[in-house]
Design a protein around this motif. Structure first.
Motif, PDB file in Angstrom:
ATOM      1  N   THR A  35      -4.222   3.709  -4.197  1.00 48.89           N
ATOM      2  CA  THR A  35      -3.458   4.069  -2.972  1.00 48.89           C
ATOM      3  C   THR A  35      -3.740   4.111  -1.631  1.00 48.89           C
ATOM      4  O   THR A  35      -3.089   3.701  -0.637  1.00 48.89           O
ATOM      5  CB  THR A  35      -2.667   5.493  -3.541  1.00 48.89           C
ATOM      6  OG1 THR A  35      -2.354   5.535  -4.747  1.00 48.89           O
ATOM      7  CG2 THR A  35      -1.657   5.943  -2.519  1.00 48.89           C
ATOM      8  N   GLN A  39      -2.691   1.903   1.510  1.00 51.89           N
ATOM      9  CA  GLN A  39      -2.298   2.513   2.891  1.00 51.89           C
ATOM     10  C   GLN A  39      -3.024   2.000   3.883  1.00 51.89           C
ATOM     11  O   GLN A  39      -2.419   1.581   5.103  1.00 51.89           O
ATOM     12  CB  GLN A  39      -2.330   3.970   2.754  1.00 51.89           C
ATOM     13  CG  GLN A  39      -1.171   4.565   2.027  1.00 51.89           C
ATOM     14  CD  GLN A  39      -1.528   6.062   1.897  1.00 51.89           C
ATOM     15  OE1 GLN A  39      -2.497   6.467   1.221  1.00 51.89           O
ATOM     16  NE2 GLN A  39      -0.650   6.903   2.601  1.00 51.89           N
ATOM     17  N   GLU A  44       3.315   1.909   3.384  1.00 48.46           N
ATOM     18  CA  GLU A  44       3.624   3.199   3.588  1.00 48.46           C
ATOM     19  C   GLU A  44       3.372   4.125   2.186  1.00 48.46           C
ATOM     20  O   GLU A  44       3.308   3.441   1.333  1.00 48.46           O
ATOM     21  CB  GLU A  44       5.312   3.183   3.883  1.00 48.46           C
ATOM     22  CG  GLU A  44       5.799   4.489   4.117  1.00 48.46           C
ATOM     23  CD  GLU A  44       6.451   5.327   3.051  1.00 48.46           C
ATOM     24  OE1 GLU A  44       6.833   4.607   2.020  1.00 48.46           O
ATOM     25  OE2 GLU A  44       6.280   6.623   3.103  1.00 48.46           O
ATOM     26  N   ALA A  45       3.239   5.421   2.487  1.00 53.45           N
ATOM     27  CA  ALA A  45       2.329   6.224   1.428  1.00 53.45           C
ATOM     28  C   ALA A  45       3.150   6.104   0.056  1.00 53.45           C
ATOM     29  O   ALA A  45       2.581   5.985  -1.005  1.00 53.45           O
ATOM     30  CB  ALA A  45       2.389   7.650   1.934  1.00 53.45           C
ATOM     31  N   THR A  46       4.552   6.343   0.203  1.00 60.27           N
ATOM     32  CA  THR A  46       5.566   6.416  -0.938  1.00 60.27           C
ATOM     33  C   THR A  46       5.471   5.087  -1.713  1.00 60.27           C
ATOM     34  O   THR A  46       5.251   5.028  -2.842  1.00 60.27           O
ATOM     35  CB  THR A  46       6.734   7.054  -0.804  1.00 60.27           C
ATOM     36  OG1 THR A  46       6.497   8.006  -0.069  1.00 60.27           O
ATOM     37  CG2 THR A  46       7.797   6.841  -2.038  1.00 60.27           C
ATOM     38  N   PHE A  47       5.476   3.962  -0.913  1.00 64.33           N
ATOM     39  CA  PHE A  47       5.487   2.502  -1.643  1.00 64.33           C
ATOM     40  C   PHE A  47       4.058   2.139  -2.115  1.00 64.33           C
ATOM     41  O   PHE A  47       3.914   1.561  -3.127  1.00 64.33           O
ATOM     42  CB  PHE A  47       5.885   1.606  -0.508  1.00 64.33           C
ATOM     43  CG  PHE A  47       6.114   0.174  -1.273  1.00 64.33           C
ATOM     44  CD1 PHE A  47       6.851   0.122  -2.235  1.00 64.33           C
ATOM     45  CD2 PHE A  47       5.481  -0.999  -0.734  1.00 64.33           C
ATOM     46  CE1 PHE A  47       7.361  -0.931  -2.973  1.00 64.33           C
ATOM     47  CE2 PHE A  47       5.740  -2.248  -1.163  1.00 64.33           C
ATOM     48  CZ  PHE A  47       6.631  -2.174  -2.388  1.00 64.33           C
ATOM     49  N   GLU A  49       2.115   4.198  -3.442  1.00 65.35           N
ATOM     50  CA  GLU A  49       1.950   4.975  -4.685  1.00 65.35           C
ATOM     51  C   GLU A  49       2.649   4.248  -5.864  1.00 65.35           C
ATOM     52  O   GLU A  49       2.243   4.248  -7.121  1.00 65.35           O
ATOM     53  CB  GLU A  49       2.550   6.399  -4.558  1.00 65.35           C
ATOM     54  CG  GLU A  49       1.518   7.470  -3.825  1.00 65.35           C
ATOM     55  CD  GLU A  49       2.212   8.806  -3.624  1.00 65.35           C
ATOM     56  OE1 GLU A  49       3.211   9.061  -4.294  1.00 65.35           O
ATOM     57  OE2 GLU A  49       1.716   9.542  -2.994  1.00 65.35           O
ATOM     58  N   GLU A  50       3.930   3.757  -5.528  1.00 61.66           N
ATOM     59  CA  GLU A  50       4.555   3.052  -6.561  1.00 61.66           C
ATOM     60  C   GLU A  50       3.784   1.745  -6.683  1.00 61.66           C
ATOM     61  O   GLU A  50       3.728   1.153  -7.988  1.00 61.66           O
ATOM     62  CB  GLU A  50       6.012   2.533  -5.871  1.00 61.66           C
ATOM     63  CG  GLU A  50       6.880   3.614  -5.563  1.00 61.66           C
ATOM     64  CD  GLU A  50       8.211   3.309  -5.048  1.00 61.66           C
ATOM     65  OE1 GLU A  50       8.764   2.018  -5.096  1.00 61.66           O
ATOM     66  OE2 GLU A  50       8.931   3.972  -4.344  1.00 61.66           O
ATOM     67  N   GLN A  53       1.245   2.522  -9.150  1.00 61.31           N
ATOM     68  CA  GLN A  53       1.656   2.696 -10.659  1.00 61.31           C
ATOM     69  C   GLN A  53       1.985   1.324 -11.253  1.00 61.31           C
ATOM     70  O   GLN A  53       1.580   1.035 -12.191  1.00 61.31           O
ATOM     71  CB  GLN A  53       3.131   3.455 -10.487  1.00 61.31           C
ATOM     72  CG  GLN A  53       2.953   4.782 -10.070  1.00 61.31           C
ATOM     73  CD  GLN A  53       2.453   5.782 -11.075  1.00 61.31           C
ATOM     74  OE1 GLN A  53       2.688   5.671 -12.136  1.00 61.31           O
ATOM     75  NE2 GLN A  53       1.673   6.889 -10.652  1.00 61.31           N
TER      76      GLN A  53
END
Length: 94
Positions: A35, A39, A44-47, A49-50, A53
């Motif tokens: 992650t 970054q 972007e942080a949320t993406f 993380e996706e 995953q």
């Protein structure tokens, strides 16, 4: 910090026995690092993380394709992460 031998053993356990404990150990070790890497590449942080995953799901599904004679576990996973990011950028351009 986990040793190279431990990481390889965990990937092997996932590949051969679908060992969930080994996968959790790999996830705990690599997810935060992947992650952060994504970054740093501008995701972007949320993406990020996706994408992380997705990388970890790829590890679960394709652990049998890992070859310790060709790369380290980290190199293999970072390459998958980089490729996922490139794929995402290509999708967004279309």
């Amino acid at each position: 910090m986990s040793s190279h031998a431990e990481l390889v053993a965990w990937v092997t356990a996932v590949a051969q026995q679908r060992d969930r404990e080994a996968f959790v150990r790999l996830f705990d070790h690599f997810a935060p690092r992947l992650t952060a890497y994504l970054q740093r590449l501008g995701v972007e942080a949320t993406f990020a993380e996706e994408l992380t995953q997705e990388v970890m799901v790829t590890l679960w599904r394709k652990a049998d394709q890992f070859d310790a004679s060709k790369s380290s576990v980290a190199t293999w996973l970072y390459r998958i992460a980089r490729n996922r990011r490139i794929d995402a950028l290509r999708r967004d351009r279309l």
